[in-house]
Design a protein around this motif. Structure first.
Motif, PDB file in Angstrom:
ATOM      1  N   GLY A 156      38.334  14.753  -7.339  1.00 39.62           N
ATOM      2  CA  GLY A 156      37.356  13.671  -7.463  1.00 39.62           C
ATOM      3  C   GLY A 156      37.100  13.216  -8.873  1.00 39.62           C
ATOM      4  O   GLY A 156      36.174  12.430  -9.100  1.00 39.62           O
ATOM      5  N   GLY A 157      37.892  13.670  -9.838  1.00 42.71           N
ATOM      6  CA  GLY A 157      37.652  13.304 -11.234  1.00 42.71           C
ATOM      7  C   GLY A 157      37.966  11.857 -11.550  1.00 42.71           C
ATOM      8  O   GLY A 157      37.517  11.350 -12.579  1.00 42.71           O
ATOM      9  N   LEU A 158      38.734  11.182 -10.690  1.00 44.46           N
ATOM     10  CA  LEU A 158      39.086   9.782 -10.916  1.00 44.46           C
ATOM     11  C   LEU A 158      38.336   8.856  -9.967  1.00 44.46           C
ATOM     12  O   LEU A 158      38.793   7.745  -9.694  1.00 44.46           O
ATOM     13  CB  LEU A 158      40.602   9.584 -10.755  1.00 44.46           C
ATOM     14  N   SER A 159      37.192   9.281  -9.480  1.00 39.68           N
ATOM     15  CA  SER A 159      36.358   8.457  -8.600  1.00 39.68           C
ATOM     16  C   SER A 159      35.065   8.109  -9.326  1.00 39.68           C
ATOM     17  O   SER A 159      34.617   8.834 -10.218  1.00 39.68           O
ATOM     18  CB  SER A 159      36.056   9.187  -7.290  1.00 39.68           C
ATOM     19  N   LEU A 160      34.482   6.999  -8.927  1.00 39.62           N
ATOM     20  CA  LEU A 160      33.262   6.523  -9.569  1.00 39.62           C
ATOM     21  C   LEU A 160      32.072   7.396  -9.191  1.00 39.62           C
ATOM     22  O   LEU A 160      31.919   7.801  -8.040  1.00 39.62           O
ATOM     23  CB  LEU A 160      32.984   5.071  -9.172  1.00 39.62           C
ATOM     24  N   PHE A 161      31.229   7.670 -10.173  1.00 41.03           N
ATOM     25  CA  PHE A 161      30.014   8.439  -9.939  1.00 41.03           C
ATOM     26  C   PHE A 161      28.891   7.494  -9.522  1.00 41.03           C
ATOM     27  O   PHE A 161      28.696   6.435 -10.123  1.00 41.03           O
ATOM     28  CB  PHE A 161      29.626   9.203 -11.199  1.00 41.03           C
ATOM     29  N   CYS A 162      28.173   7.859  -8.482  1.00 37.09           N
ATOM     30  CA  CYS A 162      27.088   7.022  -7.974  1.00 37.09           C
ATOM     31  C   CYS A 162      25.765   7.444  -8.623  1.00 37.09           C
ATOM     32  O   CYS A 162      25.234   8.526  -8.304  1.00 37.09           O
ATOM     33  CB  CYS A 162      26.992   7.140  -6.451  1.00 37.09           C
ATOM     34  N   PRO A 163      25.202   6.652  -9.529  1.00 34.94           N
ATOM     35  CA  PRO A 163      23.954   7.042 -10.189  1.00 34.94           C
ATOM     36  C   PRO A 163      22.726   6.857  -9.307  1.00 34.94           C
ATOM     37  O   PRO A 163      21.648   7.347  -9.651  1.00 34.94           O
ATOM     38  CB  PRO A 163      23.898   6.112 -11.404  1.00 34.94           C
ATOM     39  N   ALA A 164      22.868   6.133  -8.179  1.00 38.90           N
ATOM     40  CA  ALA A 164      21.715   5.887  -7.316  1.00 38.90           C
ATOM     41  C   ALA A 164      21.414   7.067  -6.406  1.00 38.90           C
ATOM     42  O   ALA A 164      20.272   7.238  -5.961  1.00 38.90           O
ATOM     43  CB  ALA A 164      21.943   4.627  -6.482  1.00 38.90           C
ATOM     44  N   CYS A 165      22.403   7.890  -6.102  1.00 43.12           N
ATOM     45  CA  CYS A 165      22.169   9.034  -5.231  1.00 43.12           C
ATOM     46  C   CYS A 165      21.349  10.096  -5.948  1.00 43.12           C
ATOM     47  O   CYS A 165      21.545  10.336  -7.147  1.00 43.12           O
ATOM     48  CB  CYS A 165      23.500   9.637  -4.777  1.00 43.12           C
ATOM     49  N   PRO A 166      20.443  10.761  -5.248  1.00 46.56           N
ATOM     50  CA  PRO A 166      19.643  11.823  -5.887  1.00 46.56           C
ATOM     51  C   PRO A 166      20.526  13.002  -6.286  1.00 46.56           C
ATOM     52  O   PRO A 166      21.208  13.594  -5.445  1.00 46.56           O
ATOM     53  CB  PRO A 166      18.623  12.203  -4.808  1.00 46.56           C
ATOM     54  N   GLN A 167      20.521  13.327  -7.558  1.00 44.09           N
ATOM     55  CA  GLN A 167      21.360  14.399  -8.094  1.00 44.09           C
ATOM     56  C   GLN A 167      20.463  15.379  -8.857  1.00 44.09           C
ATOM     57  O   GLN A 167      19.980  15.050  -9.946  1.00 44.09           O
ATOM     58  CB  GLN A 167      22.426  13.838  -9.046  1.00 44.09           C
ATOM     59  N   PRO A 168      20.187  16.547  -8.300  1.00 45.85           N
ATOM     60  CA  PRO A 168      19.371  17.533  -9.030  1.00 45.85           C
ATOM     61  C   PRO A 168      20.028  17.893 -10.357  1.00 45.85           C
ATOM     62  O   PRO A 168      21.223  18.160 -10.437  1.00 45.85           O
ATOM     63  CB  PRO A 168      19.333  18.737  -8.084  1.00 45.85           C
ATOM     64  N   GLY A 169      19.218  17.858 -11.408  1.00 44.56           N
ATOM     65  CA  GLY A 169      19.708  18.150 -12.745  1.00 44.56           C
ATOM     66  C   GLY A 169      20.240  16.940 -13.479  1.00 44.56           C
ATOM     67  O   GLY A 169      20.536  17.042 -14.679  1.00 44.56           O
ATOM     68  N   LEU A 170      20.379  15.800 -12.782  1.00 45.17           N
ATOM     69  CA  LEU A 170      20.893  14.587 -13.421  1.00 45.17           C
ATOM     70  C   LEU A 170      19.845  13.479 -13.435  1.00 45.17           C
ATOM     71  O   LEU A 170      19.469  12.994 -14.503  1.00 45.17           O
ATOM     72  CB  LEU A 170      22.165  14.113 -12.721  1.00 45.17           C
ATOM     73  N   ASN A 171      19.383  13.066 -12.258  1.00 48.92           N
ATOM     74  CA  ASN A 171      18.383  11.998 -12.194  1.00 48.92           C
ATOM     75  C   ASN A 171      17.128  12.434 -11.434  1.00 48.92           C
ATOM     76  O   ASN A 171      16.364  11.588 -10.990  1.00 48.92           O
ATOM     77  CB  ASN A 171      18.982  10.737 -11.555  1.00 48.92           C
ATOM     78  N   LEU A 172      16.949  13.726 -11.245  1.00 50.64           N
ATOM     79  CA  LEU A 172      15.742  14.266 -10.622  1.00 50.64           C
ATOM     80  C   LEU A 172      15.102  15.283 -11.552  1.00 50.64           C
ATOM     81  O   LEU A 172      15.801  16.051 -12.226  1.00 50.64           O
ATOM     82  CB  LEU A 172      16.073  14.926  -9.276  1.00 50.64           C
ATOM     83  N   PRO A 173      13.770  15.311 -11.614  1.00 53.30           N
ATOM     84  CA  PRO A 173      13.107  16.306 -12.465  1.00 53.30           C
ATOM     85  C   PRO A 173      13.271  17.705 -11.898  1.00 53.30           C
ATOM     86  O   PRO A 173      13.709  17.908 -10.767  1.00 53.30           O
ATOM     87  CB  PRO A 173      11.638  15.855 -12.449  1.00 53.30           C
ATOM     88  N   ALA A 174      12.928  18.695 -12.709  1.00 55.50           N
ATOM     89  CA  ALA A 174      13.094  20.086 -12.291  1.00 55.50           C
ATOM     90  C   ALA A 174      12.209  20.429 -11.096  1.00 55.50           C
ATOM     91  O   ALA A 174      12.588  21.260 -10.263  1.00 55.50           O
ATOM     92  CB  ALA A 174      12.818  21.023 -13.469  1.00 55.50           C
TER      93      ALA A 174
END
Length: 233
Positions: free
Chosen positions: A122-140
């Motif tokens: 999956g390294g050549l696929s686009l990352f979706c910033p809208a999906c909830p990602q713990p540690g990336l776009n969600l607080p602890a």
């Protein structure tokens, strides 16, 4: 040397650099420096300009142009009266366009200048910033701060029962450049899954359901009878 350009297929004399310190076995690198992609590494006799390869990718993406139709257009640009007299480099276009597309993807995702770094699954696929990602776009403390329904991931699944792929006579010649590194699953785990899975025919309560009826038809000459995809909603 036959050079394929956006304005047609040309013939041009190319001399190998014999300067002191130059390696005649690496003269394909000199072609790349001149924005010419050689059709082979060892004594190439055909080269494609970077512009014509970019044009083919855009035509295939936006206009759904096949490689045969694209090359026929170039032959018409070269000799509209007698296109059959133009050198046939269709197979070379297919091979080089695969390499060009893979190199572009690796460059776009940051792997173009580091040959030793593998993209991984999956390294050549686009990352979706809208999906909830713990540690990336969600607080602890996201489990305490938000309700479960607020940060719940949602997926949509769809399939196409008409995307058929026939079995190859020589499957060992089908070499994958980025197996499992994009949006498609790796070939090895996929084949293991097929061996362990049972083929059960789905029965529909609808009268003459065309999609399910087409999926249940025995097609032994096909490697796959459809394709499915899962995406975040």
């Amino acid at each position: 040397m036959t050079i394929v350009h956006t304005e047609g297929i040309l013939s041009h004399e190319v001399l190998v650099c014999k300067c002191p310190g130059s390696d005649p076995n690496d003269w394909h690198l000199d072609l790349l420096c001149q924005r010419l992609f050689p059709a082979s590494i060892s004594k190439p006799k055909t080269a494609f300009t970077f512009d014509v390869l970019d044009h083919f990718l855009i035509d295939a993406l936006e206009c759904k142009t096949s490689a045969m139709s694209f090359y026929q257009k170039l032959k018409r640009f070269t000799n509209n009266a007698f296109p059959e007299r133009v050198p046939d480099r269709y197979r070379e276009l297919m091979r080089v366009s695969w390499l060009w597309r893979d190199l572009k993807h690796r460059k776009w995702f940051g792997f173009g200048h580091d040959a030793g770094k593998d993209p991984g699954d999956g390294g050549l696929s686009l990352f979706c910033p809208a999906c909830p990602q713990p540690g990336l776009n969600l607080p602890a403390d996201w489990k305490v701060q938000y309700d479960r329904d607020t940060v719940m991931r949602q997926y949509v699944i769809d399939g196409n029962f008409t995307a058929q792929h026939m079995k190859m006579n020589k499957p060992e010649l089908d070499v994958a450049l980025s197996d499992g590194k994009g949006y498609m699953v790796s070939e090895g785990p996929y084949q293991n899954h097929l061996q362990q899975s049972l083929d059960s025919k789905e029965r529909s309560t609808c009268s003459n359901h065309r999609a399910i009826n087409a999926a249940n038809i025995n097609k032994s000459n096909l490697r796959s009878t459809g394709i499915g995809a899962t995406a975040c909603a």
